[in-house]
Design an enzyme around this catalytic site. Sequence first.
Site, PDB file in Angstrom:
ATOM      1  N   CYS A   2      81.280 -37.926  -3.758  1.00 21.63           N
ATOM      2  CA  CYS A   2      80.716 -37.645  -2.375  1.00 21.63           C
ATOM      3  C   CYS A   2      80.908 -36.177  -2.400  1.00 21.63           C
ATOM      4  O   CYS A   2      81.078 -35.376  -3.439  1.00 21.63           O
ATOM      5  CB  CYS A   2      81.703 -38.112  -1.283  1.00 21.63           C
ATOM      6  N   ARG A  27      74.949 -35.707  -4.069  1.00 21.02           N
ATOM      7  CA  ARG A  27      76.504 -36.508  -4.631  1.00 21.02           C
ATOM      8  C   ARG A  27      76.556 -37.864  -3.961  1.00 21.02           C
ATOM      9  O   ARG A  27      77.541 -38.430  -4.276  1.00 21.02           O
ATOM     10  CB  ARG A  27      77.426 -35.610  -4.326  1.00 21.02           C
ATOM     11  N   TRP A  74      79.079 -41.578  -0.964  1.00 26.70           N
ATOM     12  CA  TRP A  74      78.569 -42.480  -1.895  1.00 26.70           C
ATOM     13  C   TRP A  74      79.790 -43.697  -1.840  1.00 26.70           C
ATOM     14  O   TRP A  74      80.781 -43.394  -2.556  1.00 26.70           O
ATOM     15  CB  TRP A  74      78.272 -41.811  -3.454  1.00 26.70           C
ATOM     16  N   ASN A 100      86.760 -37.127  -1.896  1.00 28.05           N
ATOM     17  CA  ASN A 100      86.110 -37.440  -2.902  1.00 28.05           C
ATOM     18  C   ASN A 100      86.715 -37.966  -4.085  1.00 28.05           C
ATOM     19  O   ASN A 100      87.813 -37.306  -4.444  1.00 28.05           O
ATOM     20  CB  ASN A 100      85.090 -36.192  -3.350  1.00 28.05           C
ATOM     21  N   GLY A 101      86.663 -39.122  -4.294  1.00 26.91           N
ATOM     22  CA  GLY A 101      87.392 -39.761  -5.423  1.00 26.91           C
ATOM     23  C   GLY A 101      87.911 -41.224  -5.204  1.00 26.91           C
ATOM     24  O   GLY A 101      87.301 -41.824  -4.088  1.00 26.91           O
ATOM     25  N   GLU A 491      66.187 -42.315 -23.800  1.00 35.24           N
ATOM     26  CA  GLU A 491      66.158 -41.413 -22.594  1.00 35.24           C
ATOM     27  C   GLU A 491      64.824 -41.840 -21.815  1.00 35.24           C
ATOM     28  O   GLU A 491      64.969 -41.581 -20.332  1.00 35.24           O
ATOM     29  CB  GLU A 491      66.233 -39.985 -23.057  1.00 35.24           C
ATOM     30  N   LYS A 495      65.056 -42.755 -17.622  1.00 29.61           N
ATOM     31  CA  LYS A 495      64.231 -41.816 -16.532  1.00 29.61           C
ATOM     32  C   LYS A 495      63.632 -43.038 -15.494  1.00 29.61           C
ATOM     33  O   LYS A 495      63.460 -42.917 -14.528  1.00 29.61           O
ATOM     34  CB  LYS A 495      63.323 -41.047 -17.167  1.00 29.61           C
ATOM     35  N   GLU A 498      65.892 -45.383 -13.646  1.00 25.80           N
ATOM     36  CA  GLU A 498      66.621 -44.952 -12.513  1.00 25.80           C
ATOM     37  C   GLU A 498      65.846 -44.396 -11.341  1.00 25.80           C
ATOM     38  O   GLU A 498      66.306 -44.533 -10.343  1.00 25.80           O
ATOM     39  CB  GLU A 498      67.585 -43.983 -13.135  1.00 25.80           C
ATOM     40  N   HIS A 514      62.708 -58.567 -34.578  1.00 29.47           N
ATOM     41  CA  HIS A 514      64.405 -59.323 -34.692  1.00 29.47           C
ATOM     42  C   HIS A 514      64.399 -59.908 -33.405  1.00 29.47           C
ATOM     43  O   HIS A 514      65.701 -60.205 -33.182  1.00 29.47           O
ATOM     44  CB  HIS A 514      65.240 -58.444 -35.221  1.00 29.47           C
ATOM     45  N   LYS A 613      74.413 -38.024  -8.300  1.00 27.38           N
ATOM     46  CA  LYS A 613      74.290 -36.887  -9.418  1.00 27.38           C
ATOM     47  C   LYS A 613      75.408 -36.983 -10.149  1.00 27.38           C
ATOM     48  O   LYS A 613      75.451 -36.901 -11.418  1.00 27.38           O
ATOM     49  CB  LYS A 613      74.005 -35.678  -8.748  1.00 27.38           C
TER      50      LYS A 613
HETATM   51  O1  M6R Z   1      77.028 -34.695 -15.540  1.00 26.72           O
HETATM   52  P1  M6R Z   1      76.799 -35.664 -16.666  1.00 26.72           P
HETATM   53  O2  M6R Z   1      75.873 -35.075 -17.668  1.00 26.72           O
HETATM   54  O3  M6R Z   1      78.131 -35.833 -17.148  1.00 26.72           O
HETATM   55  O4  M6R Z   1      76.209 -36.928 -16.098  1.00 26.72           O
HETATM   56  C1  M6R Z   1      76.395 -38.113 -17.010  1.00 26.72           C
HETATM   57  C2  M6R Z   1      75.241 -39.105 -16.349  1.00 26.72           C
HETATM   58  O5  M6R Z   1      75.900 -39.427 -15.385  1.00 26.72           O
HETATM   59  C3  M6R Z   1      73.648 -38.630 -16.161  1.00 26.72           C
HETATM   60  O6  M6R Z   1      73.168 -38.057 -17.272  1.00 26.72           O
HETATM   61  C4  M6R Z   1      73.059 -39.638 -15.620  1.00 26.72           C
HETATM   62  O7  M6R Z   1      72.711 -40.848 -16.451  1.00 26.72           O
HETATM   63  C5  M6R Z   1      71.681 -39.372 -14.988  1.00 26.72           C
HETATM   64  N1  M6R Z   1      71.573 -39.905 -13.814  1.00 26.72           N
HETATM   65  C6  M6R Z   1      70.453 -39.418 -15.880  1.00 26.72           C
HETATM   66  O8  M6R Z   1      69.355 -39.051 -15.391  1.00 26.72           O
END
Ligand code: M6R
Length: 618
Positions: A2, A27, A74, A100-101, A491, A495, A498, A514, A613
């Site tokens: 958060c 966040r 969140w 937050n936590g 990757e 992208k 998400e 396979h 994030k």
């Molecule tokens: O801040 P970080 O690089 O540790 O975050 C890791 C993942 O949470 C982050 O890369 C996440 O997968 C992104 N949303 C991908 O776009």
Amino acid sequence: MCGITGYIGYHEATPRLLSMLQKLEYRGYDSAGIAVLDNDEIVVRKMKGPLSVLESALANEKIPGTLGIGHTRWATHGEPSDINAHPHTDISGFIAVVHNGIIENYIKLKNYLQERGVVFRSETDTEVIAHLLNFYYRNGKNRGQNSLLDAALKTLSKLEGSYSLGIIASDFPDRLICARKDNPLIVGLGENENYIASDVPALLPYTRNIHFLNERELAVLYRDHVDLFTESGEKIIREPSSIEWDIKSAEKSGYAHFMLKEINEQDKALSDTLSPRLIKKSNESITINFDEIKLDDSWAEAKKIVITGCGTAYHAGIVGKYIFEHFARIPVEVDIASEYRYRNPLINPNDIFIVMSQSGETADTLAAMRLAKKHGAKILAITNAVGSTLSREADLILYTWAGPEIAVASTKAFTTQLMCLYLLALRLAELRKTIPDREYKRTVRLLVKIPEQARNILVNQEVIQKLASKQFNKNKVFFIGRLFDYAVSLESALKLKEISYTHSEAFAAGELKHGAIALVDKGTLVIAIATQEALFEKIISNIREVSSRGAEVMVITWEGERAFDTVAAEIITIPKTDSSLSPLLSIIPLQLFAYYCAVQKGNDPDKPRNLAKSVTVE
Ligand code: M6R
């Protein structure tokens, strides 16, 4: 995960709390709230929905108080709702808390308080903190100036789990208390005003003088000064840090979304990450300078590298495996950080342990790092966040100089992480004598060209926008590639899923036969990343396999390459570099593709559903 804000000063708190929350909405954005002390009474306003809902509700309300805390949530415990939104107060409304936590022992604490007559209103773990603070304040022996701090220290000693907290109390109009454990919290120092926030961009409009709270530290903010304490109540004397970030870099600067801005910043981010690490003697002779981390002989002698991270950072680690094995001829294990501590890993203190994290605050990544450290491993962190927990706990740090990454989807952090890995691998190859001098020099010269080549992709992005407008409604998108291209496929699929919510998967192209090829049918879009010349014939066979089963095929390959003209419906090209460096460029059109698909679908790419994030919870 958060976002927390707090203000104490002589200006109205509400507009400041809200404007700081805007910077932290990445966040969490399922609810938002503020608590402001106004005429001896704490006024709480909190609502389900994005911050804009709260802002509209407050537009016609004046709350003149000059001390307050704010939160954007969140949800972890309890669905997003007005009641579960923060701040939370004790029943009398004397104390308000933002958190937050996760408080892991909250049920036990809740039972304890309920047995003593405390009535709970929300389903959150956070509410126990407000009640506990009130409980220890009311039952504390000390009624003097330190009574709130004492109650906070006693409360923290009972909490298990993770927290960063902002606390205000109606008997104490002159102070704001904050604390942290396993979650980031920053104190911003102004003139006759002070702030707290979960992240630097929220503070930049007000101050650049900052205290990064360390693990298990508290701060008491007054209008004219700030006191720092350990959780055992000892005072800490520490000079603040100064933040150099440009305020523009934390704003959208005319782009429709942060994600688009951050994709477009990659040429600069790559150059900022690369240039300070180069020594140029002549155009012919450029070498890598790693003064910031001394790579001693133990590096040359190491038998293995372990790389760990989550999400995009983990994918950068997979590219890293290919990079280190290719250049430095050293075996590499790549581990998902969220799994690492549960599988009883074999940790050899002589291995090189690289921890990747944009934010430096990802709970799973920090846990993996701490486990490795406990077993004697030396940690090299690659992170974008100066002052983050990772940067403070690692033995060596390589910063990605990408500037703030605000959008949930990681883009420039990925390419700059790759740049750090290339530099490290080349330096290691030099130390281990696994690369001929000519190849080393040639590769460094090619790296120098990468930022400009990235710009060339970005200036031609309409092509990708058009392709996205044709393809955004596909139900199934598969990314295929071999070696480095497979890592980029992983990757790219992340992208797309998400932010556009399209079902997308990545496959090592040779693995299709396979099993996964059973999924391919008419209507499947297959994106083949094809930058490994030595394997062109192989990937062409894979393309034929999927197109003969009805898939539409799009290829990413080098400018001027004709090998795919007859097998692909669409071809996207990138400037030519060596196959071993291709991930630095091939990911960029695919980031753009994901972005434009999301926009076409009407999604907000900066705030994808169910995501935040910074994942500071397990
Ligand atoms: O801040 P970080 O690089 O540790 O975050 C890791 C993942 O949470 C982050 O890369 C996440 O997968 C992104 N949303 C991908 O776009």
